[in-house]
Design a protein around this motif. Structure first.
Motif: not given
Length: 358
Positions: A240-254
């Motif tokens: 999920i995190v790997g995918d969203r790092l590529r698809r979103s330019k702003t989302a951050k993850f803890t």
């Protein structure tokens, strides 16, 4: 290709009409075989039906029965449904055997349903990690598309012992099917599949892969995410995190990652690669539940819920939460997050249940 037995074609008297009523008064209908499981029959037809575990634990497939008759295959008192939901006519589609034509109320169409494929594969990586975990990678003979956080069922070719595992890879960025997929397999004492897998190097062994299954938070693309993983629940989090790092330019993850001891911390290579890719958009908190007193560990100790507080620096009212791990851990984290102000519809959970668990 090994094919599953084909049932005789159903006659009209063997079929039941399922009518789905939308909130706007619209209707959608499809047919399933009498005595079929509602969810399994719907997914087999490509119906975009909400689901995840398929064993009556996660509650994602809860469906309100407006009319008709089903036979529940589990005691509803032991299901994730509340007493209020049961009294209102809710059932679990994955555990509902269709007995008649039905009218149901369920939200279809998340837009993420992908065709379930059944393909052959071969082990290309067999690597033992700390914590009695194996990094297992399979080369697929045909490409298979999947969404981040989904899972599939795998089995050695010729074996009837099948187990479900989440992909740890992010889906290919170009939308094409994956040619190779990876899983994190925890050894379970007495577990038929995991004990067999751990017995010797299985490199080159032929497998069958069926999937993808499940829905693990397909919305909230640009919303910051709090990801809580217990043990090999880390696999879908990596995806999920790997995918969203590529698809979103702003989302951050803890990412809060819980294991028993420092010696059990696994997947460091993949975690460090994810941290390098995300930069200041990803941070990792590793917490140990059974680390011996007086050890050199200077990080947090306790169950994963102990790391979830105001000091974590998360805006709980605005975050999307992704929780993956064993049933008890996930339910404890859900309760904790709701108490901290996370909105229930922004909590996406994947509850692992060992095969054979009642």
């Amino acid at each position: 290709m090994l094919m599953e037995p084909t049932a005789p074609a159903a006659t009209r008297t063997d079929l039941c009409r399922i009518t789905v009523r939308g909130k706007d008064g619209s209707e959608q209908s499809f047919d399933v075989g009498r005595n079929d499981m509602l969810l399994k029959a719907a997914v087999a037809q490509g119906i975009d039906y909400p689901h995840n575990c398929r064993v009556g634990v996660c509650g994602q497939c809860k469906t309100r029965l407006v009319g008709g008759r089903v036979s529940p295959m589990v005691d509803l008192a032991l299901s994730p449904l509340t007493n209020e939901q049961i009294q209102a006519g809710f059932v679990l589609a994955c555990q509902a055997k269709v007995r008649s034509d039905l009218v149901i109320d369920v939200k279809l169409g998340s837009g993420t349903q992908l065709p379930v494929r059944y393909v052959s594969a071969q082990v290309t990586r067999y690597r033992k990690l700390p914590g009695e975990v194996i990094d297992l990678r399979l080369a697929l003979d045909e490409p298979v598309a999947f969404n981040a956080g989904q899972y599939c069922t795998i089995a050695e070719s010729g074996s009837f012992t099948r187990r479900s595992y989440s992909y740890y890879d992010a889906p290919p960025a170009d939308g094409s099917g994956a040619r190779e997929v990876g899983f994190l397999v925890k050894r379970l004492p007495g577990g038929r599949f995991s004990e067999w897998l751990f017995a010797e190097d299985r490199s080159g062994v032929k497998f069958w892969v069926e999937g993808p299954f499940g829905v693990m938070g397909v919305d909230d693309l640009d919303r910051d995410g709090l990801c809580v993983a217990g043990g090999t629940g880390l696999a879908p989090i990596l995806s999920i995190v790997g995918d969203r790092l590529r698809r979103s330019k702003t989302a951050k993850f803890t990412i809060v990652f819980g294991v028993r001891t420092a010696a059990d911390v696994f997947a460091n290579e993949r975690l460090q690669a994810l941290l390098a890719e995300g930069g200041d958009r990803v941070r990792l908190v590793t917490i140990l539940s059974h680390e011996p007193a007086g050890s050199a560990w200077t990080g947090p100790r306790g169950m994963v819920t102990a790391a979830l507080d105001e000091a974590l620096g998360v805006d709980y009212a605005q975050t999307a939460a992704f929780i993956c791990g064993n049933l008890g851990m996930v339910e404890a984290v859900e309760r904790r997050l709701i108490g901290l102000g996370v909105q229930a519809d922004r909590i996406h959970a994947d509850k692992f249940v060992p095969s054979g668990t009642p």
